[in-house]
Design a protein around this motif. Structure first.
Motif, short mmCIF file in Angstrom:
data_model
loop_
_atom_site.label_atom_id
_atom_site.label_comp_id
_atom_site.label_asym_id
_atom_site.label_seq_id
_atom_site.Cartn_x
_atom_site.Cartn_y
_atom_site.Cartn_z
N ARG A 61 0.98 -1.43 0.10
CA ARG A 61 -0.07 0.13 -0.31
C ARG A 61 1.51 0.84 -0.36
O ARG A 61 0.24 2.05 -1.24
CB ARG A 61 -0.59 0.11 1.30
CG ARG A 61 -2.16 -1.05 0.91
CD ARG A 61 -3.18 -1.40 2.51
NE ARG A 61 -3.80 0.53 2.61
CZ ARG A 61 -4.35 0.47 3.92
NH1 ARG A 61 -4.58 -1.27 4.79
NH2 ARG A 61 -4.86 1.76 4.57
N LEU A 62 2.09 1.22 0.75
CA LEU A 62 2.50 2.39 1.01
C LEU A 62 3.02 2.61 -0.60
O LEU A 62 3.75 4.07 -0.65
CB LEU A 62 4.10 2.44 2.28
CG LEU A 62 3.57 2.77 3.06
CD1 LEU A 62 4.75 2.08 4.14
CD2 LEU A 62 3.02 3.77 3.61
N GLN A 65 1.32 4.22 -3.05
CA GLN A 65 1.26 5.49 -3.15
C GLN A 65 2.06 6.24 -3.07
O GLN A 65 1.62 7.58 -3.72
CB GLN A 65 0.63 5.73 -1.28
CG GLN A 65 0.29 7.27 -0.62
CD GLN A 65 -0.22 7.10 0.79
OE1 GLN A 65 0.21 6.13 1.57
NE2 GLN A 65 -0.42 7.95 1.40
N ARG A 66 3.16 5.57 -2.82
CA ARG A 66 4.35 6.87 -3.34
C ARG A 66 4.45 6.44 -4.61
O ARG A 66 4.87 7.80 -4.99
CB ARG A 66 5.26 5.90 -2.92
CG ARG A 66 6.87 6.87 -2.39
CD ARG A 66 8.03 6.28 -1.88
NE ARG A 66 7.72 4.46 -2.04
CZ ARG A 66 7.95 3.53 -0.76
NH1 ARG A 66 7.33 3.98 0.45
NH2 ARG A 66 8.34 2.50 -1.69
N ARG A 68 1.79 6.43 -6.80
CA ARG A 68 0.91 7.84 -7.00
C ARG A 68 0.13 6.84 -8.40
O ARG A 68 -0.25 7.49 -9.23
CB ARG A 68 1.32 8.98 -7.73
CG ARG A 68 1.29 9.95 -6.37
CD ARG A 68 2.55 11.15 -7.07
NE ARG A 68 3.36 11.87 -6.58
CZ ARG A 68 2.48 12.44 -5.03
NH1 ARG A 68 1.33 12.90 -5.01
NH2 ARG A 68 3.62 13.20 -4.76
N ARG A 69 -0.07 5.55 -7.73
CA ARG A 69 -1.30 4.86 -8.62
C ARG A 69 -2.86 5.04 -8.69
O ARG A 69 -2.98 6.09 -7.25
CB ARG A 69 -0.83 3.37 -8.25
CG ARG A 69 0.18 2.48 -8.80
CD ARG A 69 0.51 1.31 -8.43
NE ARG A 69 1.59 0.48 -8.45
CZ ARG A 69 2.03 -0.11 -7.65
NH1 ARG A 69 0.76 -0.82 -7.27
NH2 ARG A 69 3.50 -0.45 -7.65
N ALA A 72 -5.02 4.32 -5.91
CA ALA A 72 -4.61 3.44 -5.21
C ALA A 72 -4.88 3.83 -2.98
O ALA A 72 -5.21 5.21 -2.81
CB ALA A 72 -2.73 4.02 -4.89
N LYS A 73 -4.86 2.89 -2.11
CA LYS A 73 -5.75 2.66 -0.59
C LYS A 73 -4.52 3.18 0.18
O LYS A 73 -3.32 2.99 0.24
CB LYS A 73 -6.45 2.07 -0.39
CG LYS A 73 -6.78 2.17 0.65
CD LYS A 73 -7.40 1.16 1.16
CE LYS A 73 -8.22 0.82 2.79
NZ LYS A 73 -8.92 -0.37 2.94
N GLY A 74 -4.14 4.93 0.74
CA GLY A 74 -3.65 4.94 1.32
C GLY A 74 -3.27 4.42 2.73
O GLY A 74 -4.33 3.87 2.56
#
Length: 164
Positions: A61-62, A65-66, A68-69, A72-74
Motif C-alpha cells: 500500500r505504501l 501510494q508513493r 501515485r497509482r 491506490a488506497k493510502g
C-alpha cells in the motif's frame, strides 16, 4: 517512537533463559517438571505470520501510494503506528517467552534426555525458540516497512527551517 534494539531483545532472552533454567532445575528437584505446551510454538508462529502479513500489506500500500497509482488506497499514519507498536510489543514478549522455553529446553537437554517424554518436551521448547525468533524478525521487518524516510541534509527538506 524508538526503534527496537537487538541488544535489549538478546538481553531479555538471556535473562529469561537463565532464570528459567534455574527454575526448572529447582522444580525438578521438588518433583516433576511442568511440560512445554505443544501450542507454544504454534501460537508464536501464528503471531509471526500475522506480523509478516501486516508488513507485506502495508509495504504494498505504501509503494502504491508513493508511486501515485490511480485508485491506490493510502495508509493512515495511526494505523502504521499501531502496527509498529504491536510488532514491538510482540517482539519483547517473544524474546521473554523464547528465553523461558530456551532455558527449559537447555535443562531438558542436560538432564535425562534419554527419557522419551523429555525428548519431546525439548523439541517443543526448541521449536518455541525458533518461532520466537521468527516473531522478532517479522517485527523488525514491520518496523522497517513503516519507517519514515529521513530528511535530507541539503536544506530543502521540511525540517530545514528548524535546523536554520
Amino acid at each position: 517512537m524508538k526503534q527496537l534494539r537487538i541488544g535489549l531483545l538478546v538481553g531479555l532472552f538471556a535473562a529469561a533463559g537463565v532464570v528459567s533454567w534455574a527454575g526448572a532445575r529447582l522444580w525438578d528437584t521438588l518433583g516433576s517438571l511442568p511440560s512445554v505446551p505443544v501450542a507454544a510454538p504454534i501460537v508464536l508462529a501464528l503471531i509471526a505470520v500475522v506480523l509478516a502479513a501486516t508488513a507485506l500489506s502495508l509495504r504494498s500500500r505504501l509503494r502504491a501510494q508513493r508511486e501515485r497509482r490511480p485508485g491506490a488506497k493510502g495508509v493512515d499514519p495511526l494505523v502504521a503506528a499501531r502496527a509498529v507498536v504491536f510488532g514491538q510489543a510482540s517482539a519483547l514478549v517473544a524474546a521473554l517467552v523464547s528465553g523461558m522455553y530456551g532455558g527449559v529446553g537447555v535443562f531438558l537437554l542436560m538432564e535425562q534426555f534419554d527419557v522419551p517424554a523429555r525428548k519431546d518436551q525439548a523439541i517443543y521448547a526448541g521449536a518455541s525458540v525458533l518461532a520466537g525468533a521468527a516473531v522478532v524478525a517479522a517485527a523488525f521487518f514491520l518496523e522497517r516497512v513503516c519507517k519514515l524516510p529521513e530528511d535530507d541534509d541539503t536544506g530543502n527538506g521540511p525540517g530545514a527551517a528548524a535546523r536554520a
